[in-house]
Motif scaffolding. Structure first.
Motif, PDB file in Angstrom:
ATOM      1  N   VAL A  85       0.853  -1.192   0.000  1.00 27.08           N
ATOM      2  CA  VAL A  85       0.000   0.000   0.000  1.00 27.08           C
ATOM      3  C   VAL A  85       0.891   1.245   0.000  1.00 27.08           C
ATOM      4  CG1 VAL A  85      -1.909  -1.130   1.237  1.00 27.08           C
ATOM      5  CG2 VAL A  85      -0.134   0.054   2.536  1.00 27.08           C
ATOM      6  N   GLU A  86       0.292   2.357  -0.398  1.00 26.81           N
ATOM      7  CA  GLU A  86       1.074   3.595  -0.372  1.00 26.81           C
ATOM      8  C   GLU A  86       1.107   4.197   1.024  1.00 26.81           C
ATOM      9  OE1 GLU A  86       1.091   6.453  -3.881  1.00 26.81           O
ATOM     10  OE2 GLU A  86      -0.834   5.460  -4.122  1.00 26.81           O
ATOM     11  N   LYS A  87      -0.073   4.253   1.651  1.00 28.05           N
ATOM     12  CA  LYS A  87      -0.177   5.012   2.901  1.00 28.05           C
ATOM     13  C   LYS A  87      -0.626   4.153   4.081  1.00 28.05           C
ATOM     14  CE  LYS A  87      -3.167   7.936   1.230  1.00 28.05           C
ATOM     15  NZ  LYS A  87      -3.328   7.942  -0.227  1.00 28.05           N
ATOM     16  N   GLU A  88      -0.292   4.589   5.269  1.00 26.99           N
ATOM     17  CA  GLU A  88      -0.751   3.943   6.502  1.00 26.99           C
ATOM     18  C   GLU A  88      -2.282   3.900   6.519  1.00 26.99           C
ATOM     19  OE1 GLU A  88       1.464   6.351   6.396  1.00 26.99           O
ATOM     20  OE2 GLU A  88       3.253   5.738   7.493  1.00 26.99           O
ATOM     21  N   ALA A 145      -2.049  -2.985  -3.804  1.00 24.48           N
ATOM     22  CA  ALA A 145      -3.223  -2.219  -3.392  1.00 24.48           C
ATOM     23  C   ALA A 145      -2.972  -0.719  -3.574  1.00 24.48           C
ATOM     24  CB  ALA A 145      -3.587  -2.557  -1.948  1.00 24.48           C
ATOM     25  N   ILE A 146      -2.769  -0.371  -4.839  1.00 25.30           N
ATOM     26  CA  ILE A 146      -2.483   1.013  -5.238  1.00 25.30           C
ATOM     27  C   ILE A 146      -3.791   1.561  -5.833  1.00 25.30           C
ATOM     28  CG2 ILE A 146      -0.946   2.434  -6.673  1.00 25.30           C
ATOM     29  CD1 ILE A 146       0.680   0.679  -4.828  1.00 25.30           C
ATOM     30  N   ASN A 147      -4.048   2.856  -5.677  1.00 24.97           N
ATOM     31  CA  ASN A 147      -5.296   3.438  -6.201  1.00 24.97           C
ATOM     32  C   ASN A 147      -5.510   3.131  -7.685  1.00 24.97           C
ATOM     33  OD1 ASN A 147      -5.955   4.608  -3.759  1.00 24.97           O
ATOM     34  ND2 ASN A 147      -4.950   6.555  -4.246  1.00 24.97           N
ATOM     35  N   PRO A 148      -6.758   2.847  -8.073  1.00 22.68           N
ATOM     36  CA  PRO A 148      -7.051   2.528  -9.481  1.00 22.68           C
ATOM     37  C   PRO A 148      -7.158   3.781 -10.338  1.00 22.68           C
ATOM     38  CG  PRO A 148      -9.047   2.321  -8.176  1.00 22.68           C
ATOM     39  CD  PRO A 148      -7.966   2.747  -7.235  1.00 22.68           C
ATOM     40  N   THR A 149      -6.072   4.527 -10.386  1.00 24.96           N
ATOM     41  CA  THR A 149      -6.029   5.721 -11.237  1.00 24.96           C
ATOM     42  C   THR A 149      -5.012   5.451 -12.343  1.00 24.96           C
ATOM     43  OG1 THR A 149      -4.253   6.595  -9.868  1.00 24.96           O
ATOM     44  CG2 THR A 149      -6.484   7.232  -9.263  1.00 24.96           C
ATOM     45  N   THR A 150      -4.913   6.365 -13.285  1.00 21.48           N
ATOM     46  CA  THR A 150      -3.934   6.181 -14.358  1.00 21.48           C
ATOM     47  C   THR A 150      -2.524   6.071 -13.775  1.00 21.48           C
ATOM     48  OG1 THR A 150      -5.356   7.589 -15.661  1.00 21.48           O
ATOM     49  CG2 THR A 150      -3.196   7.125 -16.584  1.00 21.48           C
ATOM     50  N   PHE A 151      -2.214   6.965 -12.852  1.00 22.16           N
ATOM     51  CA  PHE A 151      -0.888   6.933 -12.237  1.00 22.16           C
ATOM     52  C   PHE A 151      -0.694   5.671 -11.397  1.00 22.16           C
ATOM     53  CE2 PHE A 151      -1.388  11.569 -12.887  1.00 22.16           C
ATOM     54  CZ  PHE A 151      -0.329  11.723 -13.757  1.00 22.16           C
ATOM     55  N   GLY A 152      -1.786   5.275 -10.715  1.00 23.35           N
ATOM     56  CA  GLY A 152      -1.729   4.056  -9.919  1.00 23.35           C
ATOM     57  C   GLY A 152      -1.453   2.842 -10.790  1.00 23.35           C
ATOM     58  N   LEU A 173      -6.700  -4.660  -6.511  1.00 25.71           N
ATOM     59  CA  LEU A 173      -8.068  -4.632  -5.992  1.00 25.71           C
ATOM     60  C   LEU A 173      -9.029  -4.520  -7.170  1.00 25.71           C
ATOM     61  CD1 LEU A 173      -7.504  -2.188  -3.011  1.00 25.71           C
ATOM     62  CD2 LEU A 173      -7.671  -4.678  -2.919  1.00 25.71           C
ATOM     63  N   ALA A 174     -10.196  -5.177  -7.054  1.00 30.05           N
ATOM     64  CA  ALA A 174     -11.160  -5.163  -8.143  1.00 30.05           C
ATOM     65  C   ALA A 174     -11.717  -3.763  -8.353  1.00 30.05           C
ATOM     66  CB  ALA A 174     -12.300  -6.133  -7.837  1.00 30.05           C
ATOM     67  N   ARG A 175     -11.980  -3.453  -9.625  1.00 27.55           N
ATOM     68  CA  ARG A 175     -12.637  -2.193  -9.946  1.00 27.55           C
ATOM     69  C   ARG A 175     -14.078  -2.483 -10.259  1.00 27.55           C
ATOM     70  NH1 ARG A 175      -8.325   1.028 -13.277  1.00 27.55           N
ATOM     71  NH2 ARG A 175      -6.605   0.091 -12.181  1.00 27.55           N
ATOM     72  N   GLY A 176     -14.952  -1.600  -9.871  1.00 24.67           N
ATOM     73  CA  GLY A 176     -16.352  -1.798 -10.196  1.00 24.67           C
ATOM     74  C   GLY A 176     -17.169  -0.686  -9.617  1.00 24.67           C
ATOM     75  N   ILE A 177     -18.465  -0.899  -9.595  1.00 22.28           N
ATOM     76  CA  ILE A 177     -19.359   0.126  -9.072  1.00 22.28           C
ATOM     77  C   ILE A 177     -19.355   0.005  -7.550  1.00 22.28           C
ATOM     78  CG2 ILE A 177     -21.742   0.938  -9.112  1.00 22.28           C
ATOM     79  CD1 ILE A 177     -21.801  -0.743 -11.860  1.00 22.28           C
ATOM     80  N   PRO A 178     -19.142   1.109  -6.830  1.00 20.59           N
ATOM     81  CA  PRO A 178     -19.127   1.023  -5.369  1.00 20.59           C
ATOM     82  C   PRO A 178     -20.480   0.564  -4.831  1.00 20.59           C
ATOM     83  CG  PRO A 178     -18.438   3.217  -6.120  1.00 20.59           C
ATOM     84  CD  PRO A 178     -18.964   2.485  -7.302  1.00 20.59           C
ATOM     85  N   SER A 179     -20.475  -0.139  -3.716  1.00 22.59           N
ATOM     86  CA  SER A 179     -21.732  -0.528  -3.070  1.00 22.59           C
ATOM     87  C   SER A 179     -22.579   0.707  -2.832  1.00 22.59           C
ATOM     88  CB  SER A 179     -21.459  -1.152  -1.701  1.00 22.59           C
ATOM     89  OG  SER A 179     -21.072  -2.461  -1.851  1.00 22.59           O
TER      90      SER A 179
END
Lengths: 199, 199
Positions: A85-88, A145-152, A173-179
């Motif tokens: 992960v990137e952050k605490e 577990a890096i953010n699903p952004t272009t940079f991620g 981590l899976a990408r999809g529609i948030p709950s």
């Protein structure tokens, strides 16, 4: 010279923190001067942080000892599955799900130019070393577990390349529609991914 | 219990500050844990604020003494002209113009419901007292240097009523088009005011 040296020194210490600009810092300092109770409270809170150390294996916080943190020393956790992960705060979010029972590596904020900082290189080296010495050369799985952004995405592919031979499997981590979210408002990329990985 | 007591205590001390929410506070705490130099720097800066006191006359900051601040003790300033401001930073902005040579009263942020806090009532009482004892009952001018917003207008008229017999003249800062601004983009109220008070 409207502001005294003491006030200026405190303002400049605040501006060194992430997300606090000079105007906000000035406001905080004047607030603290006129609220001595809160100033003392903050001083006490910050002083106690001096005892907090960093776990030499996952780089999360550890207290009252120079040994490993409670995730790294917990024998009930699966040490062959490692989430990077990137952050605490990302670690905390994952822990709150109570679904992940592996261990972590906190890498720090990844730069958008794809260049790792020295500290990040050091942390990756320590992970490789751990995998070599404790896991016989290969982890079961590394979750990027890096953010699903272009940079991620860019960082994740870069990390996967770097760690290639140290894990059997790399996942994100899976990408999809948030709950609770609505299909109508999902962007195309998210919806494509949700459709492709339907389950 | 993902976060330890020490970390939680530091986070909660940060969230008591204006403009810092729980997420930002968490980020600051983890940042400080991994940057011991900046943590020590902040502790030193905040510790020195313990020596900073509040001037009992204008309520700006004063150091190393329990006496009045440098504005209130400066004999070259016109003590019969008093600018009432909400924040210390408003005072700093006015001082930076170098055009104002009167003195100040810092009132603290005015609530939008028009009700004064106890501390604000106390500060106004101290101003009235100063005017009675040192200026023979009336100041030359009170500048209500409150923001030119609807709430600011409301507060200014409220303050003017409260201080009516304590000054010969009540003024506010002029409204108009900011230097470098464009007429085309000025709102109607600002432009009306700029036209009415043309000079």
């Amino acid at each position: 010279m409207i502001l005294s040296e003491k006030i200026k020194k405190a303002i400049s210490a605040f501006t060194e923190l992430p997300g606090i600009g000079p105007r906000h810092a000035t406001r905080l300092v004047f607030f603290l001067v006129s609220s001595p109770g809160k100033l003392k409270n903050l001083l006490a809170g910050l002083s106690s942080l001096l005892d907090v150390k960093i776990c030499p294996r996952c780089f999360f916080t550890v207290e009252n000892s120079d040994s490993l943190c409670r995730f790294c020393t917990d024998p009930s956790r699966d040490h062959k599955t490692i989430a990077i992960v990137e952050k605490e705060t990302d670690l905390i979010s994952l822990e709150r799900t109570t679904k992940f029972k592996g261990r972590y590596l906190i890498l720090g904020d990844l730069k958008k130019n794809g260049v790792l900082e020295d500290e990040q290189t050091r942390r990756l080296a320590s992970l490789k070393n751990f995998i070599l010495e404790e896991l016989g050369g290969q982890a079961e799985e590394i979750i990027l577990a890096i953010n699903p952004t272009t940079f991620g995405d860019f960082s994740a592919s870069f990390l996967e390349k770097d760690l290639k031979r140290f894990a059997k499997r790399f996942t994100r981590l899976a990408r999809g529609i948030p709950s609770g979210g609505e299909i109508e408002f999902a962007d195309e990329e998210t919806l494509s991914s949700a459709l492709e990985h339907r389950n």
